[in-house]
Design an enzyme around this catalytic site. Structure first.
Site, mmCIF file in Angstrom:
data_model
loop_
_atom_site.group_PDB
_atom_site.id
_atom_site.type_symbol
_atom_site.label_atom_id
_atom_site.label_comp_id
_atom_site.label_asym_id
_atom_site.label_seq_id
_atom_site.Cartn_x
_atom_site.Cartn_y
_atom_site.Cartn_z
ATOM 1 N N HIS A 1 -11.096 58.217 17.407
ATOM 2 C CA HIS A 1 -10.281 57.084 16.977
ATOM 3 C C HIS A 1 -9.921 57.251 15.509
ATOM 4 O O HIS A 1 -10.382 58.186 14.865
ATOM 5 C CB HIS A 1 -11.007 55.759 17.245
ATOM 6 N N HIS B 1 -8.660 46.974 17.093
ATOM 7 C CA HIS B 1 -9.045 47.355 15.740
ATOM 8 C C HIS B 1 -8.858 48.850 15.462
ATOM 9 O O HIS B 1 -9.014 49.288 14.339
ATOM 10 C CB HIS B 1 -10.468 46.891 15.377
ATOM 11 N N HIS C 1 -12.314 59.881 13.629
ATOM 12 C CA HIS C 1 -13.744 59.984 13.950
ATOM 13 C C HIS C 1 -13.874 60.505 15.368
ATOM 14 O O HIS C 1 -13.404 59.865 16.312
ATOM 15 C CB HIS C 1 -14.429 58.618 13.847
ATOM 16 N N HIS D 1 -8.740 55.563 11.447
ATOM 17 C CA HIS D 1 -8.831 54.518 10.417
ATOM 18 C C HIS D 1 -7.831 54.833 9.316
ATOM 19 O O HIS D 1 -7.644 55.987 8.945
ATOM 20 C CB HIS D 1 -10.237 54.464 9.809
ATOM 21 N N THR E 1 -19.496 52.585 11.661
ATOM 22 C CA THR E 1 -18.680 51.848 10.700
ATOM 23 C C THR E 1 -18.085 50.579 11.295
ATOM 24 O O THR E 1 -17.368 49.858 10.613
ATOM 25 C CB THR E 1 -17.550 52.742 10.146
ATOM 26 N N THR E 2 -18.364 50.324 12.564
ATOM 27 C CA THR E 2 -17.929 49.088 13.207
ATOM 28 C C THR E 2 -19.165 48.381 13.751
ATOM 29 O O THR E 2 -20.186 49.025 14.032
ATOM 30 C CB THR E 2 -16.936 49.366 14.351
#
Length: 184
Positions: free
Chosen positions: A49, A24, A68, A51, A135-136
């Site tokens: 990571h 993801h 992030h 997004h 956020t995950t």
């Protein structure tokens, strides 16, 4: 809400790291040694990571990509620095990471060279600050968010390559502010 925010004190430097595709996002896990000081507390940088598009907005504006940088203190409290990327020139740090980015979910490898997390931050460190959640999943609350006001460049090709690898956008929809003050 306008206020005088104490600056984030960065103690970052070149670090050995591993890059992985967890299905993801693409995540870079760093060796110990990088940290920030925030309100007298030390938070150690664990990983960063990406997004696409951004998960945070500034004045309602989405950005092409967001990084992030995830930190934890000794008690497990989290502080996440969000860095926005505008479409523009190719980003050399992203180019280096994408050249080594595993294409298959679950794959990982050691980066060929050290990575300095300071290269993922804009020169001016002005930021917004708010309390929020991950956020995950499990989207746990109690995260100190520090979103940089200034963006870095990323080329359309770099952002598109990441989105294609993730089989589409991998951002969480923007959440309502509710009673959370956003300090700046």
């Amino acid at each position: 809400m306008d206020t005088e925010l104490a600056p984030i004190q960065f103690a970052y430097g070149p670090s050995e790291a591993e890059i992985l595709n967890n299905g993801h996002t693409v995540q870079v896990n760093l060796a110990a040694g990088n940290q920030i000081m925030l309100n007298g507390r030390t938070f150690h940088l664990k990983q960063f990571h990406f997004h696409t598009p951004s998960e945070n907005t500034v004045n309602g504006k989405f950005f092409a990509m967001e990084a992030h940088l995830v930190h934890a203190d000794a008690d497990g409290n989290l502080a996440v620095i969000g860095v926005m990327f505008n479409k523009g020139d190719a980003n050399p740090v992203i180019a280096s990471l994408w050249a080594q980015m595993p294409k298959k979910a679950g794959a990982h490898k050691k980066l060929e060279a050290t990575v300095d997390p300071m290269t993922l931050l804009p020169a001016a460190k002005d930021h917004y600050r708010f309390n929020g959640s991950l956020t995950t999943p499990p989207c746990s609350e109690g995260v100190f968010w520090l979103v940089m006001k200034n963006a870095l460049p990323v080329s359309s090709a770099q952002a598109d390559a990441f989105t294609a690898l993730m089989h589409g956008p991998n951002n969480r929809p923007v959440q309502p502010i509710n009673a959370r003050p956003i300090l700046e």
